[in-house]
Enzyme design. Structure first.
Site, PDB file in Angstrom:
ATOM      1  CD  GLU A 147     -20.166 -22.550  14.214  1.00  0.00           C
ATOM      2  OE1 GLU A 147     -20.038 -22.551  12.982  1.00  0.00           O
ATOM      3  OE2 GLU A 147     -21.167 -22.077  14.793  1.00  0.00           O
ATOM      4  CG  ASP A 205     -24.761 -24.051  14.865  1.00  0.00           C
ATOM      5  OD1 ASP A 205     -23.815 -24.338  14.108  1.00  0.00           O
ATOM      6  OD2 ASP A 205     -25.780 -23.426  14.494  1.00  0.00           O
TER       7      ASP A 205
END
Length: 726
Positions: free
Chosen positions: A484, A455
């Protein structure tokens, strides 16, 4: 008058040369008008005694040519070697079985011929088989080849340049005969050629050695005509291209390649929240029953049945209670609100713990095993951030940033505020943070997790990721990391260079034909270090075209994502055409990030209100066609409508070709006329072939120019496999 055979030899030999010379060597043999050079084939042959074996090549200089010892550098320049990531600082990327293109610029003095080859060295230090490189366009001095790693691990490769005495002899003798020179003029050439071929025969496989030796004997046979003496030797270009006599071999500095397992390049991802599977909510959407790993197993099997092979779970850790967010990111949560999984950590534990409402560690391991049995891998989210009540906040306050008023800084992306999340400060106690995160990652690896979706990696130091990925792969080289990072291009490319296995991309926002062509070509150009993963949606991103494009647009974007990129993914609810956003945003209304969202998957599919059958078919087509497993083989074809996109992929090993024509308009019928790049499909320009639509089963007879009609209410795309006429 002389021997009739000799009178006609020049013209006959020119024909012989044209028919025996491999097409790939024509460029190498096509030089400017030859002038006398200091290096005749025989002189070069006698001067260089360096053996052609790899150990001798690596020694650094040939006997009689101590270039390095004399401070003269390499015998032949070797420049601009690719793939080279930041000058070899980071390894290029490959997966097992992938064809990795290699190129270099190399040249030499004078007009004598040279060659290049690429050497691939495995993780065990063993060199692979000889792989000769092809010359590029005349005058560029660029050479092209490929390597193909066949095991996971760190490989290296090097380019070698060498003098090719056979091609030099071939070129000189061909031109002399074409100029009308006879036996007397060629006496030395014949003798030198015979000696050269006797030496070359030593490096030729036994089954072809007699052919080379026979040509050497023919050159020395004064009792036969010139044509008969020379023709066998001139016809050896195929054999001595594959097994050349190499002299003055020069090797470039080695460059690294990291080879991953194939899933690093080819994968189909599906994201779902296990807490929603088996959950029950009341009429207000408030949870009555929380889903668990055990209740999520049936959904795991349904996802596998759709053909997905990676199931990605948002964070599964305890969720903070301090500043917990309510539905739709409201600032006040009720006692029954479940909060955002990305607000990691509470009294029950942190990044190495499991949310107690999901189950136990044993339940999680059983979930991983169930996925393996169904044919899918479980990927976990690695979000390096903390809820205010994460144990790290009290145990390691130095790992966070303290504001002027004494409070800990929460995450912000103006105008967004994330009061429930504290970012880590990697400049405070970096060694302590690094050790703890490595421990956490290896903890989950020990539970059977080999894939992590990271993330927001662009908000952490790039050097940290380089270190962490190297450390984890040293323990288990099969572990993969997906970045990401929807951020600046330089950062996205940088994360790919330092080791991330895959990357999210801008695909979600590329909607026009020219944008898609340009972007995919940009990604192909970066394929040595950055592998794309195309997602049409995520929990955070519901793009405008899905909000307003209707069900056909969901088909269109699934076709583009799954067939343009070897890796693609989607977030749960896509197959149910979920498209309602919070006003003025690209975020889902009643976002599952903040509340449970149980769905009637089976009932919707039974009633024909699900895209699941179409996705199942797309993933089956992907798996059945090797051409769709790669990125570099993508070719865009001409079509006279900017509302249509036409592209193909071809796998030369299997002769498998997929040709796709997709409409980008989800509301209107679109017509177009193709102008296909026939060689890219494996055909000559005039040939015709059969295409079979793998979605509808229809077949058509096609050639270079074809009319196409696509109706989004019927099928917005042709997904063709290409077949030769029988």
């Amino acid at each position: 008058m002389g021997n009739p055979a000799e009178q006609h030899a020049p013209e006959a030999l020119k024909t012989e040369i044209a028919t025996t010379k491999p097409t790939d060597t024509e460029v190498a043999l096509a030089t400017e008008d030859t002038v006398e050079t200091a290096e005749s084939p025989a002189a070069s042959f006698r001067a260089s005694t360096r053996p052609a074996d790899a150990a001798a090549d690596a020694a650094g200089s040939a006997a009689g040519w101590p270039w390095d010892e004399l401070g003269l550098g390499q015998r032949f320049p070797i420049e601009q070697v690719t793939p080279s990531i930041e000058g070899g600082r980071f390894p290029a990327k490959a997966v097992v079985g992938e064809r990795v293109p290699v190129s270099a610029v190399s040249y030499r003095e004078g007009h004598a011929m040279m060659g290049c080859n690429v050497v691939l060295i495995g993780p065990d230090g063993q060199e692979g088989p000889f792989a000769r490189m092809r010359p590029g366009a005349p005058g560029t001095d660029r050479w092209f080849g490929e390597v193909r790693p066949d095991a996971v691990g760190r490989w290296t490769f090097a380019v070698e340049a060498f003098s090719d005495p056979y091609l030099t002899w071939h070129d000189a003798v061909s031109k002399k005969i074409a100029a009308g020179q006879g036996l007397e003029d060629l006496a030395n050439d014949l003798a030198e050629g015979s000696a050269l071929l006797h030496e070359a025969a030593k490096g030729v496989p036994e089954q072809e050695r007699d052919r080379v030796t026979g040509a050497a004997l023919a050159l020395a046979d004064a009792g036969i005509p010139l044509f008969a003496r020379v023709s066998p030797a001139l016809g050896l270009t195929d054999v001595l291209w594959r097994h050349p006599l190499r002299q003055h071999v020069t090797r470039s500095e080695p460059l690294p390649i990291w080879c991953d397992r194939q899933r690093a390049l080819f994968s189909a991802w599906y994201e779902f929240f296990p807490r929603s599977e088996g959950a029950v909510v009341d009429e207000r959407g408030k949870p009555v029953t929380h889903g668990t790993f055990r209740t999520a197993v049936p959904r795991l099997r349904q996802v596998a049945d759709m053909g997905f092979d990676v199931v990605y779970l948002p964070p599964i850790h305890p969720i903070g209670r301090v500043n917990r967010k309510g539905p739709n990111n409201t600032l006040v949560a009720g006692p029954e609100d479940v909060g955002s999984p990305w607000a990691i950590g509470a009294a029950e534990g942190g990044h190495d713990a499991i949310h107690p409402d999901l189950g136990t560690l044993d339940d999680f391991r059983a979930f991983v095993d169930a996925g393996r049995e169904a044919g899918v891998e479980i990927a976990l989210d690695l979000a390096l951030q903390c809820a205010p009540d994460h144990p790290w906040v009290t145990e390691h306050p130095e790992w966070f940033t303290t504001r002027a008023d004494g409070t800990v800084a929460y995450a912000e992306n103006p105008p967004k505020k994330y009061q429930d999340i504290y970012p880590l400060n990697f400049d405070n106690d970096p060694e302590g943070i690094r050790a703890e995160i490595l421990r956490v990652v290896l903890h989950w690896v020990a539970q059977g997790v080999k894939i992590f979706r990271v993330d927001n990696p662009h908000t952490k130091p790039v050097g940290f990721w380089h270190w962490l990925i190297d450390e984890v792969k040293a323990v288990d080289p099969d572990v993969l990391f997906l970045a990401e990072a929807f951020t600046k291009p330089a950062m996205m490319h940088g994360l790919g260079k330092i080791g991330f296995s895959q990357s999210y991309t801008y695909f979600t926002w590329r909607v026009q034909a020219w944008e898609l062509r340009e972007y995919v070509q940009e990604l192909i150009a970066a394929a040595d270090y950055m592998r794309p993963n195309f997602w049409p949606n995520t929990p955070d991103i519901l793009p405008e075209h899905l909000q307003h494009g209707g069900p056909p647009m969901f088909k269109i974007r699934a076709v583009l994502a799954s067939l343009l990129s070897p890796s693609w993914g989607m977030y749960a609810g896509y197959e149910l055409f979920e498209h309602v956003a919070r006003a003025g945003s690209e975020e889902y209304l009643d976002n599952e990030k903040y509340q449970l969202r149980p769905r009637d998957w089976i009932g919707k599919e039974h009633d024909g209100e699900s895209l699941a059958p179409y996705l199942r078919r797309l993933n089956a087509v992907r798996k059945a066609n090797p051409a769709l497993h790669w990125l570099r083989d993508t070719v865009f074809h001409g079509i006279d409508s900017e509302q249509l996109l036409c592209f193909s992929k071809r796998d030369p090993d299997s002769d498998n070709t997929v040709l796709v024509v997709v409409s980008l308009d989800s509301h209107n019928v679109q017509w177009g006329n193709t102008t296909l790049d026939m060689p890219a499909l494996g055909f000559d320009w005039h040939e015709r072939f059969t295409v079979q639509d793998e979605i509808t089963g229809a077949t058509f007879d096609w050639g270079q120019h074809n009319a196409v009609r696509l109706d989004p209410l019927y099928e917005p795309a042709h997904v063709f496999t290409v077949h030769r006429h029988r």
